[in-house]
Design an enzyme around this catalytic site. Structure first.
Site, PDB file in Angstrom:
ATOM      1  N   LYS A   9      -0.592  -0.376  -6.154  1.00 17.66           N
ATOM      2  CA  LYS A   9      -1.189   0.297  -4.996  1.00 17.66           C
ATOM      3  C   LYS A   9      -1.922  -0.736  -4.151  1.00 17.66           C
ATOM      4  CE  LYS A   9      -0.015   4.282  -6.749  1.00 17.66           C
ATOM      5  NZ  LYS A   9       1.244   4.818  -6.389  1.00 17.66           N
ATOM      6  N   SER A  41       6.314   5.269  -4.023  1.00 22.10           N
ATOM      7  CA  SER A  41       4.921   5.356  -3.567  1.00 22.10           C
ATOM      8  C   SER A  41       4.470   4.215  -2.660  1.00 22.10           C
ATOM      9  CB  SER A  41       3.967   5.463  -4.757  1.00 22.10           C
ATOM     10  OG  SER A  41       3.845   4.222  -5.411  1.00 22.10           O
TER      11      SER A  41
END
Length: 191
Positions: free
Chosen positions: A91, A50
Site C-alpha cells: 500500500k 488494489s
C-alpha cells in the site's frame, strides 16, 4: 623418473588448491546472497487489483528492508507490511504519526488540507471525464497513532487498507518497494 613424480605431485596440489578456492568463493557468495536476501532486499509479488493503476497483479518488486532502520516512512512511500500472520500487503503511505486524515469522495485530507497525489492524477482525470467518482469509499476523520502510518491502495474503491484494517505500526512494515523488476518491459524504480 623422480622429476616426473614431482611434476605430477605439483599438478595434483594445484588442482586441490583450485578446488578449495572455488569452494571458498561459492561459500562466500552463498553467505552474501543470504545476507542480502534476508536482511537488505526481498522480492515481492503484487497480488490483486488494489494498487492499480500503478502496480498490476503479478508484477515483481524489490523491497528495501533496510531503509527504515535509518529513517521513518514518508508520505507517498509504497510499503510492504504484515497484514496478517501469513499475508503481506502493498500500500501507499498517506498519513504520518500525529496527523489527521479523512477521505471524502476523490479527495484525501491531511490536517484539513487536500493531499496532492500526482501518482493518481491520470486515473482521477479519467474518472472525472466519465463523470464517475474514482473513490466510492469515504472515511471519517481520525488521528494516526504515534509509531504508525495510515496506508491506502491506489485503487481506492477496491482496496483493503487502513480504512478497513486500521493504522500500520512501524513494527509491521517489511520495507519500501523500490524497484519493479518483472515483467522486463516494466523495469523501473518506484518514486
Amino acid at each position: 623418473m623422480e622429476q616426473e613424480q614431482t611434476v605430477e605431485s605439483g599438478k595434483t596440489n594445484s588442482a586441490k588448491n583450485e578446488a578449495w578456492e572455488w569452494i571458498k568463493a561459492l561459500f562466500i557468495a552463498a553467505v552474501l546472497v543470504f545476507f542480502i536476501r534476508w536482511l537488505v532486499f526481498a522480492p515481492f509479488i503484487v497480488e490483486g487489483p488494489s494498487m492499480l493503476p500503478n502496480f498490476e497483479s503479478h508484477e515483481r518488486l524489490i523491497v528495501n528492508k533496510f531503509i527504515y532502520r535509518f529513517g521513518e516512512p514518508k508520505r507517498g512511500d509504497v510499503i510492504v507490511f504484515h497484514a496478517t500472520e501469513d499475508k503481506d500487503y502493498i500500500k501507499r503511505v498517506i498519513a504520518l504519526p500525529g496527523e489527521t486524515v479523512r477521505v471524502e469522495g476523490d479527495k484525501v485530507y491531511i490536517n484539513g488540507e487536500v493531499l496532492d497525489e500526482p501518482y493518481l492524477k491520470e486515473a482521477l482525470d479519467d474518472a472525472a471525464k466519465k463523470g464517475i467518482p474514482y473513490n466510492t469509499r469515504n472515511f471519517p476523520e481520525m488521528t494516526v497513532d504515534e509509531g504508525s502510518v495510515f496506508v491506502m491502495g491506489d485503487n481506492r474503491s477496491n482496496s483493503s487498507d487502513s480504512r478497513d484494517i486500521g493504522v500500520i505500526s512501524y513494527e509491521e512494515i517489511v520495507g519500501r518497494a523500490d524497484l519493479i523488476f518483472w515483467p522486463l518491459n516494466k523495469i523501473s524504480f518506484i518514486h
